[in-house]
Design a protein around this motif. Sequence first.
Motif, PDB file in Angstrom:
ATOM      1  N   THR A  37       0.855  -1.183   0.000  1.00  0.00           N
ATOM      2  CA  THR A  37       0.000   0.000   0.000  1.00  0.00           C
ATOM      3  C   THR A  37       0.890   1.232   0.000  1.00  0.00           C
ATOM      4  O   THR A  37       1.838   1.312   0.787  1.00  0.00           O
ATOM      5  CB  THR A  37      -0.909   0.028   1.246  1.00  0.00           C
ATOM      6  OG1 THR A  37      -1.705  -1.156   1.270  1.00  0.00           O
ATOM      7  CG2 THR A  37      -1.818   1.253   1.238  1.00  0.00           C
ATOM      8  N   VAL A  38       0.572   2.165  -0.890  1.00  0.00           N
ATOM      9  CA  VAL A  38       1.304   3.426  -0.958  1.00  0.00           C
ATOM     10  C   VAL A  38       0.312   4.553  -0.707  1.00  0.00           C
ATOM     11  O   VAL A  38      -0.705   4.653  -1.396  1.00  0.00           O
ATOM     12  CB  VAL A  38       1.985   3.613  -2.332  1.00  0.00           C
ATOM     13  CG1 VAL A  38       2.705   4.953  -2.393  1.00  0.00           C
ATOM     14  CG2 VAL A  38       2.938   2.467  -2.626  1.00  0.00           C
ATOM     15  N   HIS A  39       0.605   5.372   0.289  1.00  0.00           N
ATOM     16  CA  HIS A  39      -0.217   6.549   0.575  1.00  0.00           C
ATOM     17  C   HIS A  39       0.432   7.752  -0.107  1.00  0.00           C
ATOM     18  O   HIS A  39       1.645   7.945   0.005  1.00  0.00           O
ATOM     19  CB  HIS A  39      -0.329   6.774   2.083  1.00  0.00           C
ATOM     20  CG  HIS A  39      -1.148   5.726   2.761  1.00  0.00           C
ATOM     21  ND1 HIS A  39      -0.603   4.574   3.268  1.00  0.00           N
ATOM     22  CD2 HIS A  39      -2.478   5.645   2.981  1.00  0.00           C
ATOM     23  CE1 HIS A  39      -1.565   3.831   3.785  1.00  0.00           C
ATOM     24  NE2 HIS A  39      -2.717   4.460   3.621  1.00  0.00           N
ATOM     25  N   VAL A  40      -0.378   8.507  -0.828  1.00  0.00           N
ATOM     26  CA  VAL A  40       0.101   9.688  -1.547  1.00  0.00           C
ATOM     27  C   VAL A  40      -0.692  10.901  -1.067  1.00  0.00           C
ATOM     28  O   VAL A  40      -1.788  10.753  -0.524  1.00  0.00           O
ATOM     29  CB  VAL A  40      -0.030   9.506  -3.077  1.00  0.00           C
ATOM     30  CG1 VAL A  40       0.863   8.371  -3.566  1.00  0.00           C
ATOM     31  CG2 VAL A  40      -1.475   9.271  -3.495  1.00  0.00           C
ATOM     32  N   PRO A  41      -0.162  12.110  -1.267  1.00  0.00           N
ATOM     33  CA  PRO A  41      -0.867  13.296  -0.761  1.00  0.00           C
ATOM     34  C   PRO A  41      -2.288  13.461  -1.309  1.00  0.00           C
ATOM     35  O   PRO A  41      -3.214  13.754  -0.557  1.00  0.00           O
ATOM     36  CB  PRO A  41       0.030  14.456  -1.186  1.00  0.00           C
ATOM     37  CG  PRO A  41       1.392  13.850  -1.288  1.00  0.00           C
ATOM     38  CD  PRO A  41       1.162  12.454  -1.797  1.00  0.00           C
ATOM     39  N   GLY A  42      -2.471  13.293  -2.607  1.00  0.00           N
ATOM     40  CA  GLY A  42      -3.789  13.471  -3.208  1.00  0.00           C
ATOM     41  C   GLY A  42      -3.944  12.602  -4.438  1.00  0.00           C
ATOM     42  O   GLY A  42      -2.987  11.959  -4.891  1.00  0.00           O
ATOM     43  N   ALA A  43      -5.145  12.583  -4.994  1.00  0.00           N
ATOM     44  CA  ALA A  43      -5.423  11.748  -6.165  1.00  0.00           C
ATOM     45  C   ALA A  43      -4.497  12.077  -7.332  1.00  0.00           C
ATOM     46  O   ALA A  43      -4.045  11.176  -8.049  1.00  0.00           O
ATOM     47  CB  ALA A  43      -6.880  11.908  -6.586  1.00  0.00           C
ATOM     48  N   TYR A  44      -4.194  13.351  -7.511  1.00  0.00           N
ATOM     49  CA  TYR A  44      -3.319  13.770  -8.608  1.00  0.00           C
ATOM     50  C   TYR A  44      -1.936  13.134  -8.502  1.00  0.00           C
ATOM     51  O   TYR A  44      -1.260  12.931  -9.512  1.00  0.00           O
ATOM     52  CB  TYR A  44      -3.203  15.299  -8.605  1.00  0.00           C
ATOM     53  CG  TYR A  44      -2.436  15.857  -9.768  1.00  0.00           C
ATOM     54  CD1 TYR A  44      -3.040  16.023 -11.011  1.00  0.00           C
ATOM     55  CD2 TYR A  44      -1.106  16.234  -9.627  1.00  0.00           C
ATOM     56  CE1 TYR A  44      -2.336  16.546 -12.079  1.00  0.00           C
ATOM     57  CE2 TYR A  44      -0.396  16.758 -10.695  1.00  0.00           C
ATOM     58  CZ  TYR A  44      -1.012  16.912 -11.919  1.00  0.00           C
ATOM     59  OH  TYR A  44      -0.312  17.428 -12.976  1.00  0.00           O
ATOM     60  N   ASP A  45      -1.533  12.786  -7.299  1.00  0.00           N
ATOM     61  CA  ASP A  45      -0.217  12.194  -7.058  1.00  0.00           C
ATOM     62  C   ASP A  45      -0.204  10.675  -7.236  1.00  0.00           C
ATOM     63  O   ASP A  45       0.853  10.052  -7.134  1.00  0.00           O
ATOM     64  CB  ASP A  45       0.241  12.533  -5.633  1.00  0.00           C
ATOM     65  CG  ASP A  45       0.191  14.025  -5.374  1.00  0.00           C
ATOM     66  OD1 ASP A  45       0.864  14.772  -6.105  1.00  0.00           O
ATOM     67  OD2 ASP A  45      -0.544  14.444  -4.458  1.00  0.00           O
ATOM     68  N   SER A  46      -1.335  10.085  -7.495  1.00  0.00           N
ATOM     69  CA  SER A  46      -1.428   8.623  -7.541  1.00  0.00           C
ATOM     70  C   SER A  46      -0.799   7.958  -8.765  1.00  0.00           C
ATOM     71  O   SER A  46      -0.340   6.815  -8.650  1.00  0.00           O
ATOM     72  CB  SER A  46      -2.885   8.183  -7.399  1.00  0.00           C
ATOM     73  OG  SER A  46      -3.669   8.636  -8.476  1.00  0.00           O
TER      74      SER A  46
END
Length: 133
Positions: A37-46
């Motif tokens: 699982t990778v957590h990113v700041p926002g959807a745009y960063d996915s």
Amino acid sequence: MTRLGLVVAEFNRSVTERMEAAAREAAADADAAITDTVHVPGAYDSPLAADRLARRDDIDAVAVVGAIVTGDTDHDHVIASATADTLTDVSLERDTPVTFGVSGPGMSGAEARERVEKGAAAVESAVSLTQEL
């Protein structure tokens, strides 16, 4: 057993943490394993995270979850469109299913909270595509 990568956008975390829980439950129900699982700041960063996961030999598909709510401008539409387009590119370039469990654009926070099942749907689609392809 299908091996999944999961990307979770942190923006609107009160929604995305529930989406992540729904995704994990759907994976367990489908007898799939979430390998990373990778957590990113926002959807745009996915897309970058999805691309990195899709490159791995121990991952069969990637599910992306996030929530894009409306603001005072059309920014949410720009973010949603760019994210969807780029995730599609990742899937095609890596020949790996990358599913879009991002709710929005054009919705309020309350509407986003009503759509947490998008997390489960992303995992279900990833498992289905892996089995079909």
